[in-house]
Design an enzyme around this catalytic site. Sequence first.
Site, mmCIF file in Angstrom:
data_model
loop_
_atom_site.group_PDB
_atom_site.id
_atom_site.type_symbol
_atom_site.label_atom_id
_atom_site.label_comp_id
_atom_site.label_asym_id
_atom_site.label_seq_id
_atom_site.Cartn_x
_atom_site.Cartn_y
_atom_site.Cartn_z
ATOM 1 C CG ASP A 102 -3.141 4.026 4.359
ATOM 2 O OD1 ASP A 102 -4.051 3.918 5.150
ATOM 3 O OD2 ASP A 102 -2.880 3.422 3.554
ATOM 4 C CE LYS A 119 -7.945 -3.158 5.940
ATOM 5 N NZ LYS A 119 -7.636 -4.279 5.075
ATOM 6 C CD1 TRP A 134 -1.819 -2.083 1.953
ATOM 7 C CD2 TRP A 134 -2.729 -1.705 0.213
ATOM 8 N NE1 TRP A 134 -2.745 -3.253 1.771
ATOM 9 C CE2 TRP A 134 -3.460 -2.946 0.666
ATOM 10 C CE3 TRP A 134 -3.299 -1.131 -0.929
ATOM 11 C CZ2 TRP A 134 -4.096 -3.352 -0.505
ATOM 12 C CZ3 TRP A 134 -4.091 -1.799 -1.768
ATOM 13 C CH2 TRP A 134 -4.723 -2.921 -1.356
#
Lengths: 355, 355
Positions: free
Chosen positions: A166, A190, A99
């Site tokens: 992030d 999440k 990511w």
Amino acid sequence: MKKHNFNPGPSILPQYTIDGTAAAIKDFMGTGLSILEVSHRGKEFDAVMNDAVALVKEVLGVPEGYAVLFVGGGASTQFFHVPYNLLEKKAAYLKTGEWATKAAKEAELFGEVVIVASSEDKNFSYVPKGYVIPTDVDYFHITTNNTIYGTEIMTDLDSPVTLVADMSSDIFSRPVDVAKYGLIYAGAQKNLGPAGVTLVIVREDLLGKMTRKMPKMVDYRTHIKSNSMFNTPPVVNVYACMLTLQWLKNNGGLVAMDKVNAAKSELLYAEIDRNKCFVGTAAKEDRSRMNVCFVMAEGYKELEAEFISFASSKGLVGIKGHRSVGGFRASLYNALPLESVQALVDAMREFEASH
Amino acid sequence: MKKHNFNPGPSILPQYTIDGTAAAIKDFMGTGLSILEVSHRGKEFDAVMNDAVALVKEVLGVPEGYAVLFVGGGASTQFFHVPYNLLEKKAAYLKTGEWATKAAKEAELFGEVVIVASSEDKNFSYVPKGYVIPTDVDYFHITTNNTIYGTEIMTDLDSPVTLVADMSSDIFSRPVDVAKYGLIYAGAQKNLGPAGVTLVIVREDLLGKMTRKMPKMVDYRTHIKSNSMFNTPPVVNVYACMLTLQWLKNNGGLVAMDKVNAAKSELLYAEIDRNKCFVGTAAKEDRSRMNVCFVMAEGYKELEAEFISFASSKGLVGIKGHRSVGGFRASLYNALPLESVQALVDAMREFEASH
């Protein structure tokens, strides 16, 4: 049979969120209508949005001067919204996984990108240390938790430039000093809610300094001005997030989550380190509390499929590792109870005993 | 009391969609998990995405060579994604309302924008006619239905250049000749599903010709290659869309919808034209079948709040007009039954009789 949900994301949510969302789909706050078919401009949803924002501020301890936004799309959308809003000339990225790499790649479209350090040499199994954050950049971007490789940056870094993080896969798992960050973003799926909405926390004085012209939906100021309702927001997704935030608050907040998450991950890592059949993949000092990655130990490699199948027979769901690492990944998000981790540990012991 | 849901969007959905979504939140396809907490990479959700795409193709009659995508964000996101992907030098826009205006504004960031015609002179109460579509543009953009002003383009235009249509508020309300369009997009929250996902139908040969570099999430080819799962899609939102598409198919498809939508709108417009208390705001030949806008007639202007309150007492929800038009707006999307329109008509008659 009871299922133990170790999915990496979308992932386990509190039963409170699931039941509350199902109820609102049947009847939203006594309106006689489903939350799927009410106007986002109505007073009922307006209250939901306000509550969700207020709860983020309360639970996370967001200081004055920061805006809290719920926007459509995912963290991948933020990969380009961040540089669109903040990258005038140059930005620095810490390359700690897939990511982080994707985020840096998107930033290259908007200016110069400096990779200050990378752990790609060892398949992202550790978090680089000892690097120097350049001072001539618009911001420094990190990915606090690496869902795929199972490493985590557990401390709030001191950065000489604006720190952008992030936090998709570990937000709300522990207290965070928001004041150390200029911008935090997190896909909901999440620790917060269902996929389809992203949380953005941004220090407002960082915005509006860019010479670049931006599309309305990209400019964070658009969403700040309209309290995340410039266009129709993902209504049911925001509602579910609001419920999870209530659950977080009612269950002791981030101090309590921190304690439980420590206990859960310690229990599982201790078993990985003890059990002859398994071995962890991430450097011990950088182990993620959210995503525990492990593989079969030398001599047991051929038993991988067998363990997946054995675990599945015990109701353990979602423990297959990402193809980039192989083996297993157990995601221990906030809503996963300690008993589920115990069930996995028990299965690992039983498996060891029979081999 | 039974509620009649005239909300402009998010708006009424089939009970089938509401019940099915609530059920999947409790248990998704027998997995023992909620759809809010299952992986989008699992075979169950993979089937949902495939079914949703196949049903769009079947119900709408999408020809070969077109890709069907479900993407995050809303139509406002597409306002800049369209020019990002398709505007090399110049684009033409038809200015028929607020959304058309916003779409054109975003395109200006990417190239020259020609407004071929506008109905702004009469508060967007009609659809311009007799204009000439320029042939030296990359595409011609229209908004087929104007949710706020209650006008609609009911025919599939013949365009000498690529035709791009925002069909957010009338898609699936009638058969459409998709082959006449290069790109169609639609926010889900009218005739398709809950807010938070947008349908894009694009002729694939239009893509990849741009010299401009694009962020991954903006480039339609990213989503085509990954079957709308480059990143985590809005799982529960796509599921609800899939249910509505099943309902559409099982209820006679677009030919049946066309018939019912004609009957519903004719019933209401006939009453508006007959009733001394009310008057329609849109030009008769351009009246929308989805959003019926009307105001109090001369001599009854002061009764607006009273009628809203009277309608509310009859369970008629969401008929307050947009601030740009005032008065009333009754949205008659697919899932709204004829009996709800009859209930509104009855209320209008009763109101007339008592004044």
